[in-house]
Design an enzyme around this catalytic site. Structure first.
Site, PDB file in Angstrom:
ATOM      1  N   LYS A 146       0.890  -1.957   0.505  1.00 40.49           N
ATOM      2  CA  LYS A 146       0.619  -0.320  -0.112  1.00 40.49           C
ATOM      3  C   LYS A 146       0.824   1.347   0.189  1.00 40.49           C
ATOM      4  O   LYS A 146       2.417   1.393   0.639  1.00 40.49           O
ATOM      5  CB  LYS A 146      -1.255   0.204   1.032  1.00 40.49           C
ATOM      6  N   ASP A 180      -7.266   4.397  -5.014  1.00 39.01           N
ATOM      7  CA  ASP A 180      -7.735   4.658  -3.020  1.00 39.01           C
ATOM      8  C   ASP A 180      -7.883   5.592  -2.670  1.00 39.01           C
ATOM      9  O   ASP A 180      -8.349   6.489  -3.999  1.00 39.01           O
ATOM     10  CB  ASP A 180      -6.720   3.758  -2.274  1.00 39.01           C
TER      11      ASP A 180
END
Ligand code: NDP
Length: 464
Positions: free
Chosen positions: A137, A177
């Site tokens: 991430k 995201d």
């Protein structure tokens, strides 16, 4: 090959507590990371009793330590010619079952701890998808809100100038995201290609004309609703006619509402960081199209919905408060799709009190540990994020497969594969929960199901 276990001195409970203490000491001031680890560890007690080899091989110590953390300066010029400096990150958490894979988040709240929690969750989620993807991430504390397209482009170019050294189609494949949608992926991809002179599948969520997959934008929301439908099916029920609460108004929320409409449910709400709109008449396709235009083109605020559709009520909110009016509206199902910890203990109590039957998490870790516990104790259908929202990354995996073959599948093909993957994830979680003695507890099912595949791959690959 597994390592032999020496005679155990500690119970699994002691071992977990010891590792948890070390995780907190080594990662101070990262409460979201502690929370995500604690939730997984609580489920793993059941596994460690049956599998002492994970303890002797120190799998918990290893799985909570990122393989690599990259943190960098992102300098860029704003439209006034002034220098701005943000911080960029990429957490390469675990590559036991495939290249690192996971989104980029651009939001002022981004810090190391938040990205570590997201990367940790991603490892188990990606494992559940059945596809060969490790977990990662990244992102930045850059806030795209209120910035011009040129400012967003200059920021993305500067961010990618550093990130490109660390990623690649067989190494680490970021996606979108919060705050990173089609526009940002385009700017990031353009800069990668320019610096590396390579047209490859290094990012997912790309535009359809340049390597993107049909259904990728829809996938997280659609997948979450497919998962909810499976949960209801296990109780011989369906989404037909159900009143549904949806939070957020971004990518995941919009396509959750679209699929809910496809399956005959009645979505009632949207929100953003300023407040909630409640539409007692329901959000129909026309209103959804208006919201998509508002959010994706004009980049407006959800309060405008209350001005446009007269019966809708706008309620201002603040995520820092102990509860949100959204979760106190009477409905059958809840789809939290905004951000972490948006459902607190009081919200969970309100949902349960009002007869909510199902919570399916589109956002990552939207429920606090207390709220999760309350849902499980109340015995309602509870679909945790790492299972319920795995459709997004699964379809990213399908985008990678298409890029490798230099082929594009049809909308129907991708949607069908996504649907089958969500059915398989639900089945895996459902059966794993049963196998480990907690039938219906999909939190245990998801954590254990996701963990086993990664842990076994780590054992096979030796001490790396
Ligand atoms: P978007 O940026 O498209 O939308 C995010 C929405 O959530 C916006 O309405 C935003 O409101 C709201 N929001 C974000 N942060 C906060 C906050 N701190 N307080 C209140 N509201 C907030 O993001 P996505 O829809 O892509 O992501 C939503 C959630 O889904 C995240 O948890 C993400 O990690 C998760 N997720 C996303 C996937 C994807 O494929 N995109 C895949 C799997 C999970 P505002 O505009 O006011 O900030």
């Amino acid at each position: 090959m597994s390592v032999m276990t020496p005679p155990g001195i500690k119970t699994p409970g002691n071992y977990i507590e010891d590792v948890m203490t070390t995780v907190k000491a080594k990662n101070p001031a990262e409460p979201e990371f502690h929370q995500a680890v604690q939730e997984v560890f609580d489920s793993l007690r059941l596994v460690l009793q049956k599998h002492p080899e994970y303890r002797s091989s120190k799998i918990l110590e290893r799985i909570t330590e990122p393989e690599r953390v990259i943190m960098f300066r992102v300098p860029w010029f704003d439209d006034r010619g002034e220098i701005q400096v943000n911080r960029g990150f990429r957490i390469e958490m675990n590559s036991a079952i495939g290249p690192y894979k996971g989104g980029l988040r651009f939001h002022p709240s981004v810090n190391l701890g938040i990205l570590k929690f997201l990367a940790f969750e991603q490892v188990f989620k990606n494992s559940l998808t059945t596809l060969p993807m490790g977990g990662g991430k990244g992102g930045s504390d850059f806030d795209p809100k209120g910035k011009s397209d040129n400012e967003v482009m200059r920021f993305c170019q500067s961010f990618m100038t550093e990130l490109q050294r660390h990623i690649g189609p067989d190494t680490d494949v970021p996606a979108g995201d919060i705050g990173v949608g089609g526009r940002e992926i385009g700017f990031l991809f353009g800069q990668y290609k320019r610096l590396r002179n390579e047209f490859t599948g290094v990012l997912t969520g790309k535009g359809l004309n340049w390597g993107g997959s049909l259904i990728r934008p829809e996938a997280t929301g659609y997948g979450c609703v497919y998962f909810a439908a499976e949960m209801l099916k296990s109780k011989k029920d369906s989404l037909e006619g159900k009143l549904c609460l949806v939070s957020g108004s971004g990518n995941v929320s919009q396509y959750t509402v679209e699929k809910l409409l496809d399956l005959g449910a009645k979505p009632l709400t949207f929100s953003d960081s300023d407040g909630v709109v409640y539409d007692p008449d329901g959000i129909d396709r026309e209103k959804l199209a208006w919201v998509m235009e508002l959010k994706n083109v004009h980049r407006g605020r959800i309060r405008e919905y209350g001005e446009k559709f007269k019966k809708a009520i706008f309620m201002p909110t603040d995520i820092k408060l102990e509860h949100s009016p959204l979760w106190n509206i009477k409905a059958d199902c809840a789809f939290p799709s905004a951000t972490q910890n948006e459902i607190k203990a009081k919200d969970a109590a309100n949902l349960i009190k009002n007869g909510c039957k199902l919570v399916a998490e589109g956002a990552n870790m939207p429920s606090t540990l207390e709220a999760t516990k309350m849902f499980l104790e109340a015995g309602i259908l509870y679909g945790p994020a790492k299972a319920a929202n795995a459709g997004g990354v699964a379809t990213s995996g399908l985008e990678m497969a298409q890029n490798s073959q230099r082929l594009s599948w049809t909308r129907e093909e991708v949607d069908d594969k996504l649907h089958k993957i969500m059915i398989a994830i639900h089945k895996n979680c459902f059966e794993t929960a049963e196998k480990y003695g907690t039938p219906g507890n999909l939190v245990n099912g998801a954590n254990i199901g996701g963990f086993l595949k990664v842990a076994n791959a780590m054992l096979d690959q030796g001490l790396v």
